[in-house]
Design an enzyme around this catalytic site. Structure first.
Site, PDB file in Angstrom:
ATOM      1  NE  ARG A   1      21.630  -1.208 -20.250  1.00 18.10           N
ATOM      2  CZ  ARG A   1      22.921  -1.509 -20.312  1.00 18.10           C
ATOM      3  NH1 ARG A   1      23.361  -2.641 -19.786  1.00 18.10           N
ATOM      4  NH2 ARG A   1      23.762  -0.687 -20.903  1.00 18.10           N
TER       5      ARG A   1
ATOM      6  CB  THR B   1      22.073  -2.560 -14.538  1.00 16.24           C
ATOM      7  OG1 THR B   1      21.742  -3.902 -14.819  1.00 16.24           O
ATOM      8  CG2 THR B   1      22.151  -2.350 -13.051  1.00 16.24           C
TER       9      THR B   1
ATOM     10  CB  CYS C   1      -0.937  -0.015   1.209  1.00 22.21           C
ATOM     11  SG  CYS C   1      -0.059  -0.193   2.759  1.00 22.21           S
TER      12      CYS C   1
ATOM     13  CG  LEU D   1      -3.319  -4.197  -3.029  1.00 22.87           C
ATOM     14  CD1 LEU D   1      -4.168  -3.929  -4.255  1.00 22.87           C
ATOM     15  CD2 LEU D   1      -1.956  -4.719  -3.447  1.00 22.87           C
TER      16      LEU D   1
ATOM     17  CG  ASN E   1       4.049  -0.526   2.052  1.00 23.82           C
ATOM     18  OD1 ASN E   1       4.946  -0.112   1.345  1.00 23.82           O
ATOM     19  ND2 ASN E   1       3.321  -1.552   1.699  1.00 23.82           N
ATOM     20  N   GLY E   2       3.259  -3.235   4.406  1.00 25.14           N
ATOM     21  CA  GLY E   2       4.023  -4.471   4.511  1.00 25.14           C
ATOM     22  C   GLY E   2       3.176  -5.652   4.905  1.00 25.14           C
TER      23      GLY E   2
END
Length: 561
Positions: free
Chosen positions: A340, A337, A2, A50, A75-76
């Protein structure tokens, strides 16, 4: 998963400031709440939800009748909340895993709270009775957290930096926004004015130490000793336990599957455990790549072997290039990186959100850092130096792979779970002799592969498939994804611009057109925030000028040089 956001001691009108909280709405598409703190007119919480656990009573900030003075925004996922409840006799008011944070804090204070949580988390805990604010973040920083703290005591906290960069404050035109360090908690005094003052920042867990919460783990004490059979058995037990505890969800579970060792192991163990506990829907697995890319072909083999409901997302170079700016905005980094590798993950997450009902997504992040999976580990001067490098990579995960994994999935309202970064699994693996963990016979992650060799979880050619960097595996063998990007960007950046890059960007100056292009986009959205990335990700012990594994001599060679 969330989005959390909070302000303390704001001089500006909160109704204007709270617009910044909407910048992280993607992290919680199910619900939003904005709440002022009673008695503190300039303090507030914002929360995007969420709903994964307790769909009825899971809104935040969480407050319970027993502790009316405590406010929690987190959050977790706390995987051991039921064990803690049982061990300490906590009486819960909700089914929310995070409620245990309130009970732990009331019982033993902030240090015990942070140390006893088995899971991934970033939280803001307000204790109005003792006028304290606490911030904390999990060991590897799997869940993100940023803060801004001015000299006069204005504090802003948010899951992503984008929710803080445009805050207004009287004493500072542009307050410094920085990531909150993983494995730490901070104690701040809350003044009557709503302003805060930092008291201390404490590291509560180091990944090499066995975590305190092992005391209430469901796995029995493991046999000690470093004979190979014992070690392999312990690795299997702990990894399976890491996956099992992450099955906690009231929403559909899926799994990213690149066909590499890590995601394939996660998917295979996940499917086995889902069957054991009678989850009554098929496991959806998701692979992304260009036509006939190595990852797509390998993932297809794994899905057929384990029997998952497999989805392939095929994209072309134009779609990938078009996503670059959105991806950099989501990531809040200009690391080459990372960008990508994020494009494929961003596009597959977009597909999952639009086309399926899977919300909780498993992934193989963290294994390369932990089990020495990068190809350059073949060049380590000694097992001890390889072990040190492994620890450095784990310490910096929150700047690179974990950042990528969180932001690309969260951008589409998905919740990522990463069993390879389970505290107990990682502390055990790091406790093994350095000599056991290095690449052997020209094969990286040798010990991990060996541990699962006799299980029939995966086809042999997948279990022993050489390392393929995600950003390369999604393209064809003929032309790497990084080459496609570089060919496009070569036309977008003038040679003269690159020559003057050091003048324009003195911190972490771009050395290639590709890095210049990414930096320009980053600065457009996050001007002056280049210090969020202390350095670019690059391989060690090799004279590399590009982070791609495909540029290394060892790539796909059968024997160690």
């Amino acid at each position: 998963m969330c989005g959390i956001w909070a302000l303390f001691g704001s001089d500006e009108c909160l109704s204007v400031q709270c617009l910044s909280a909407m910048k992280i709405a993607h992290r919680g598409p199910d619900a939003f709440r904005f709440e002022n703190v009673n008695g503190f007119t300039n303090c507030c919480f914002g929360f995007h939800r969420l709903a994964v656990v307790d769909q009825l009573y899971g809104m935040q900030p969480i407050r319970v009748k027993k502790f009316p003075y405590l406010w929690l925004c987190y959050n977790g996922e706390i995987y051991n909340f039921k064990q803690l409840q049982k061990q300490f006799g906590f009486e819960f008011q909700t089914l929310v895993d995070g409620e245990v944070i309130l009970h732990l804090y009331n019982r033993g204070g902030i240090e015990q709270t942070a140390s006893m949580l088995d899971g991934v988390f970033a939280f803001i805990l307000l204790d109005t009775a003792n006028r304290k604010v606490f911030l904390a973040r999990d060991t590897y920083g799997v869940r993100p957290l940023f803060k801004v703290l001015t000299d006069d005591g204005f504090l802003g906290v948010c899951s992503e930096a984008k929710g803080l960069i445009n805050l207004k404050h009287s004493t500072s035109l542009c307050p410094k926004v920085e990531p909150f360090l993983p494995g730490h908690y901070e104690v701040l005094d809350l003044k009557p004015s709503g302003k805060v003052a930092s008291v201390e920042l404490v590291k509560f867990h180091s990944y090499k130490d066995e975590p305190l919460h092992v005391a209430c783990d469901t796995v029995e004490t493991l046999p000690s000793g470093f004979d190979l059979e014992t070690v392999k058995s312990n690795i299997r037990i702990l990894f399976e336990n890491a996956v099992r505890k992450r099955l906690m969800a009231h929403r559909r579970i899926g799994c990213l599957l690149s066909g590499g060792l890590d995601s394939s192991l996660v998917a295979a163990v996940l499917l086995k455990l889902m069957k054991e506990i009678n989850i009554n829907y098929p496991l959806q697995t998701f692979a992304i790549g260009m036509e006939n890319s190595p990852d797509l072909l390998a993932a297809r083999k794994v899905a057929a072997h384990i029997g998952s409901e497999h989805h392939e997302v095929i994209f072309n170079s134009e779609e990938g290039i078009q996503a670059i700016e959105e991806v950099i905005f989501s990531l809040e980094t200009y690391d080459i990186t990372t960008i990508r590798a994020s494009i494929g993950m961003y596009l597959v997450s977009k597909y999952i959100r639009k086309k399926t009902d899977s919300v909780v997504i498993f992934s193989g992040e963290g294994s390369d850092e932990l089990t020495q999976g990068y190809i350059y580990f073949h060049k380590a001067p000694s097992p001890e130096e390889a072990a040190e490098e492994s620890e450095r990579l784990l310490k910096e995960l929150y700047l690179f792979d974990v950042l990528r994994a969180d932001r690309t999935t969260a951008a589409h309202g998905l919740e990522l779970r990463v069993p390879f970064l389970d505290h107990r699994f990682t502390s055990y693996y790091l406790s093994l002799p350095a000599e056991l963990r290095i690449p052997k016979n020209g094969i990286e992650k040798y010990l991990l592969r060996q541990s699962f060799e006799d299980t029939n979880l995966l086809p042999k050619e997948i279990l022993w498939r050489p390392k393929e960097a995600f950003s390369d595996g999604i393209a064809s063998l003929k032309k790497s994804w990084f080459s496609i990007l570089q060919d496009y960007i070569d036309q977008q950046v003038d040679d003269l611009l690159l020559e003057k890059a050091v003048e324009k960007y003195p911190f972490n100056p771009p050395k290639t057109k590709e890095s210049y292009y990414y930096r320009q986009i980053f600065e457009k959205h996050y001007s002056g925030q280049s210090s969020w990335l202390p350095h670019y990700w690059m391989p060690r012990w090799v004279k590399a000028t590009d982070p791609s594994a495909r540029t290394l001599k060892h790539y796909k060679s059968a024997t160690q040089e």
